[in-house]
Design a protein around this motif. Structure first.
Motif: not given
Length: 80
Positions: A7-16, A33-35
């Motif tokens: 696993t690897w953490p991620y964050d969403r900021h709006g559409q990014d 490069p993920l929507t």
């Protein structure tokens, strides 16, 4: 049980979608490069090939939840 090392953490900021650091080259704050639609598809179990823009390493994402991406191979301990 899901192996934590995959696993690897991620964050969403709006559409990014961002990861705090690359598991391969250790660069920080990487825009993926993920929507949002692709993230939803991952959560439904649809696999996605991801090419990291910082170092061009490739990995297959197999799932996601609201905090972590799940890959088909270990990601933790690679850049140490």
């Amino acid at each position: 049980m899901i192996p934590f090392e995959h696993t690897w953490p991620y964050d969403r900021h709006g559409q990014d979608v961002f990861i705090p650091g690359c598991p391969f080259c250790s660069r920080e704050h990487i825009l993926l490069p993920l929507t949002p639609k692709e993230l939803d598809e991952l959560k439904e179990g649809i696999k996605k090939l991801l090419v990291l823009p910082c170092c061009r390493n490739r990995l297959t994402l197999v799932n996601a939840d609201s905090d972590y991406l799940l890959a088909n191979r270990p990601l933790r301990g690679l850049g140490e």
